[in-house]
Design a protein around this motif. Sequence first.
Motif, PDB file in Angstrom:
ATOM      1  N   ILE A  26     -81.635  29.097  -2.638  1.00 16.35           N
ATOM      2  CA  ILE A  26     -82.484  28.492  -3.658  1.00 16.35           C
ATOM      3  C   ILE A  26     -82.210  26.985  -3.673  1.00 16.35           C
ATOM      4  O   ILE A  26     -81.197  26.539  -4.217  1.00 16.35           O
ATOM      5  N   PRO A  27     -83.075  26.187  -3.073  1.00 17.79           N
ATOM      6  CA  PRO A  27     -82.869  24.742  -3.071  1.00 17.79           C
ATOM      7  C   PRO A  27     -83.178  24.143  -4.444  1.00 17.79           C
ATOM      8  O   PRO A  27     -83.977  24.681  -5.205  1.00 17.79           O
ATOM      9  N   VAL A  28     -82.541  23.026  -4.732  1.00 13.52           N
ATOM     10  CA  VAL A  28     -82.718  22.330  -6.007  1.00 13.52           C
ATOM     11  C   VAL A  28     -83.478  21.034  -5.758  1.00 13.52           C
ATOM     12  O   VAL A  28     -83.127  20.255  -4.862  1.00 13.52           O
ATOM     13  N   PHE A  29     -84.512  20.786  -6.551  1.00 12.53           N
ATOM     14  CA  PHE A  29     -85.316  19.579  -6.434  1.00 12.53           C
ATOM     15  C   PHE A  29     -85.368  18.871  -7.784  1.00 12.53           C
ATOM     16  O   PHE A  29     -85.241  19.502  -8.839  1.00 12.53           O
ATOM     17  N   ALA A  30     -85.600  17.576  -7.745  1.00 10.59           N
ATOM     18  CA  ALA A  30     -85.648  16.792  -8.986  1.00 10.59           C
ATOM     19  C   ALA A  30     -86.859  17.149  -9.832  1.00 10.59           C
ATOM     20  O   ALA A  30     -86.804  17.086 -11.062  1.00 10.59           O
ATOM     21  N   SER A  31     -87.958  17.549  -9.207  1.00 14.29           N
ATOM     22  CA  SER A  31     -89.194  17.859  -9.924  1.00 14.29           C
ATOM     23  C   SER A  31     -90.079  18.723  -9.047  1.00 14.29           C
ATOM     24  O   SER A  31     -89.815  18.908  -7.839  1.00 14.29           O
ATOM     25  N   ALA A  32     -91.162  19.234  -9.629  1.00 15.92           N
ATOM     26  CA  ALA A  32     -92.121  20.022  -8.849  1.00 15.92           C
ATOM     27  C   ALA A  32     -92.779  19.161  -7.780  1.00 15.92           C
ATOM     28  O   ALA A  32     -93.062  19.630  -6.669  1.00 15.92           O
ATOM     29  N   ALA A  33     -93.016  17.877  -8.101  1.00 13.50           N
ATOM     30  CA  ALA A  33     -93.621  16.983  -7.121  1.00 13.50           C
ATOM     31  C   ALA A  33     -92.694  16.785  -5.929  1.00 13.50           C
ATOM     32  O   ALA A  33     -93.148  16.782  -4.760  1.00 13.50           O
ATOM     33  N   THR A  34     -91.394  16.628  -6.204  1.00 20.17           N
ATOM     34  CA  THR A  34     -90.423  16.483  -5.118  1.00 20.17           C
ATOM     35  C   THR A  34     -90.353  17.751  -4.280  1.00 20.17           C
ATOM     36  O   THR A  34     -90.285  17.700  -3.042  1.00 20.17           O
ATOM     37  N   ARG A  35     -90.381  18.899  -4.938  1.00 15.66           N
ATOM     38  CA  ARG A  35     -90.397  20.184  -4.218  1.00 15.66           C
ATOM     39  C   ARG A  35     -91.582  20.257  -3.266  1.00 15.66           C
ATOM     40  O   ARG A  35     -91.439  20.618  -2.087  1.00 15.66           O
ATOM     41  N   ASP A  36     -92.766  19.920  -3.759  1.00 18.99           N
ATOM     42  CA  ASP A  36     -93.976  20.061  -2.952  1.00 18.99           C
ATOM     43  C   ASP A  36     -94.018  19.080  -1.785  1.00 18.99           C
ATOM     44  O   ASP A  36     -94.558  19.400  -0.723  1.00 18.99           O
ATOM     45  N   SER A  37     -93.455  17.882  -1.984  1.00 24.95           N
ATOM     46  CA  SER A  37     -93.442  16.918  -0.884  1.00 24.95           C
ATOM     47  C   SER A  37     -92.356  17.249   0.138  1.00 24.95           C
ATOM     48  O   SER A  37     -92.467  16.892   1.313  1.00 24.95           O
ATOM     49  N   SER A  38     -91.307  17.945  -0.315  1.00 23.83           N
ATOM     50  CA  SER A  38     -90.208  18.299   0.588  1.00 23.83           C
ATOM     51  C   SER A  38     -90.485  19.586   1.346  1.00 23.83           C
ATOM     52  O   SER A  38     -90.135  19.713   2.527  1.00 23.83           O
ATOM     53  N   VAL A  39     -91.084  20.561   0.679  1.00 18.79           N
ATOM     54  CA  VAL A  39     -91.377  21.857   1.302  1.00 18.79           C
ATOM     55  C   VAL A  39     -92.882  21.953   1.474  1.00 18.79           C
ATOM     56  O   VAL A  39     -93.603  22.432   0.593  1.00 18.79           O
ATOM     57  N   THR A  40     -93.369  21.472   2.579  1.00 22.90           N
ATOM     58  CA  THR A  40     -94.813  21.423   2.804  1.00 22.90           C
ATOM     59  C   THR A  40     -95.393  22.745   3.293  1.00 22.90           C
ATOM     60  O   THR A  40     -96.603  22.954   3.208  1.00 22.90           O
ATOM     61  N   HIS A  47     -87.785  30.780  -3.281  1.00 29.70           N
ATOM     62  CA  HIS A  47     -87.524  30.308  -4.636  1.00 29.70           C
ATOM     63  C   HIS A  47     -87.138  28.833  -4.596  1.00 29.70           C
ATOM     64  O   HIS A  47     -86.682  28.325  -3.567  1.00 29.70           O
ATOM     65  N   ALA A  48     -87.317  28.166  -5.711  1.00 25.96           N
ATOM     66  CA  ALA A  48     -86.917  26.765  -5.838  1.00 25.96           C
ATOM     67  C   ALA A  48     -86.597  26.482  -7.297  1.00 25.96           C
ATOM     68  O   ALA A  48     -87.166  27.100  -8.207  1.00 25.96           O
ATOM     69  N   TYR A  49     -85.678  25.554  -7.500  1.00 30.10           N
ATOM     70  CA  TYR A  49     -85.263  25.172  -8.854  1.00 30.10           C
ATOM     71  C   TYR A  49     -85.599  23.700  -9.055  1.00 30.10           C
ATOM     72  O   TYR A  49     -85.309  22.865  -8.197  1.00 30.10           O
ATOM     73  N   THR A  50     -86.247  23.372 -10.202  1.00 27.34           N
ATOM     74  CA  THR A  50     -86.548  21.975 -10.523  1.00 27.34           C
ATOM     75  C   THR A  50     -85.671  21.550 -11.698  1.00 27.34           C
ATOM     76  O   THR A  50     -85.727  22.133 -12.778  1.00 27.34           O
ATOM     77  N   SER A  51     -84.852  20.519 -11.443  1.00 27.00           N
ATOM     78  CA  SER A  51     -83.828  20.147 -12.423  1.00 27.00           C
ATOM     79  C   SER A  51     -84.386  19.381 -13.618  1.00 27.00           C
ATOM     80  O   SER A  51     -83.772  19.374 -14.687  1.00 27.00           O
ATOM     81  N   ASP A  52     -85.559  18.730 -13.474  1.00 31.05           N
ATOM     82  CA  ASP A  52     -86.088  17.983 -14.611  1.00 31.05           C
ATOM     83  C   ASP A  52     -86.539  18.900 -15.734  1.00 31.05           C
ATOM     84  O   ASP A  52     -86.507  18.527 -16.907  1.00 31.05           O
ATOM     85  N   THR A  53     -86.946  20.118 -15.384  1.00 28.06           N
ATOM     86  CA  THR A  53     -87.398  21.077 -16.396  1.00 28.06           C
ATOM     87  C   THR A  53     -86.506  22.310 -16.499  1.00 28.06           C
ATOM     88  O   THR A  53     -86.802  23.217 -17.270  1.00 28.06           O
ATOM     89  N   ASN A  54     -85.418  22.353 -15.685  1.00 29.90           N
ATOM     90  CA  ASN A  54     -84.519  23.521 -15.673  1.00 29.90           C
ATOM     91  C   ASN A  54     -85.289  24.812 -15.446  1.00 29.90           C
ATOM     92  O   ASN A  54     -85.107  25.801 -16.152  1.00 29.90           O
ATOM     93  N   THR A 117    -105.949  22.348 -19.786  1.00 30.33           N
ATOM     94  CA  THR A 117    -106.409  22.963 -18.547  1.00 30.33           C
ATOM     95  C   THR A 117    -105.230  23.687 -17.912  1.00 30.33           C
ATOM     96  O   THR A 117    -104.207  23.073 -17.621  1.00 30.33           O
ATOM     97  N   CYS A 118    -105.377  24.983 -17.692  1.00 32.18           N
ATOM     98  CA  CYS A 118    -104.258  25.795 -17.211  1.00 32.18           C
ATOM     99  C   CYS A 118    -103.946  25.481 -15.749  1.00 32.18           C
ATOM    100  O   CYS A 118    -104.811  25.612 -14.877  1.00 32.18           O
ATOM    101  N   PRO A 119    -102.703  25.080 -15.440  1.00 32.05           N
ATOM    102  CA  PRO A 119    -102.311  24.853 -14.043  1.00 32.05           C
ATOM    103  C   PRO A 119    -102.241  26.184 -13.289  1.00 32.05           C
ATOM    104  O   PRO A 119    -101.951  27.231 -13.869  1.00 32.05           O
ATOM    105  N   ALA A 120    -102.473  26.128 -11.997  1.00 32.23           N
ATOM    106  CA  ALA A 120    -102.421  27.345 -11.184  1.00 32.23           C
ATOM    107  C   ALA A 120    -101.057  28.011 -11.264  1.00 32.23           C
ATOM    108  O   ALA A 120    -100.952  29.243 -11.300  1.00 32.23           O
ATOM    109  N   ALA A 121     -99.990  27.209 -11.334  1.00 32.90           N
ATOM    110  CA  ALA A 121     -98.640  27.767 -11.357  1.00 32.90           C
ATOM    111  C   ALA A 121     -98.311  28.452 -12.675  1.00 32.90           C
ATOM    112  O   ALA A 121     -97.319  29.177 -12.762  1.00 32.90           O
TER     113      ALA A 121
END
Length: 215
Positions: A26-40, A47-54, A117-121
């Motif tokens: 489970i990699p840790v990313f600073a945000s969902a945006a960082t996750r998406d740019s890192s894991v294309t 799985h992925a963990y975003t630390s800005d929102t825990n 507006t409901c996000p897809a996620a």
Amino acid sequence: MPYTTLVAGTTITASWANANVRDQTIPVFASAATRDSSVTSPIEGMHAYTSDTNTLWFYTGSAWLFQSGPPPRFRLTGGGAGQTGVVTATNTNCTWANGTEVTDTEAAIAIGTGVFTCPAALAGRWLFEYSVAYDANGTGVRYAWLSHSAGPRLYGRMNMINLNAAAGELLSASAEIVLAAAETVVVVVHQTSGANRTVNTSADQYFQGRYVGPA
């Protein structure tokens, strides 16, 4: 991907490590945006963990979905300029000039417009609450409700007739609504007669929502 048990003499190659280590942790990313740019090119089950929102997310094969952590939520409050003038016999979407976003709604709401507006996620069940107060007026009936873009239902509808011009109406309600990606929810106000009224003039009037879970 394979699930491998190491045995003596196993040769660790780059492809093996990517499949058995990188893609099974489970990699840790600073945000969902960082996750998406890192894991294309995420793979199903990752799985992925975003630390800005825990928040812990999982990939379904087509989208990242919320799995656990503080529930995504938002709260918009009234007060200040840009609030709604309610015209008789007209349905009017509420605006919320002093709104704030809390946790991660993936920019799902533009403060001042009041349209969620409901996000897809975060497709699934959401709990919405609102509280609006009309100025005093001695005639007509005042209404408020939650409007869902997917259908004609009026969620959490409240109405009140004011027979005393010295007081106004405070309408509050809540409703759980199942949302698909890109569907919207907004607080709507209406009155049957009387001069134009104003709502949402104080911080104790609000529109808020909280993600409950998958549908």
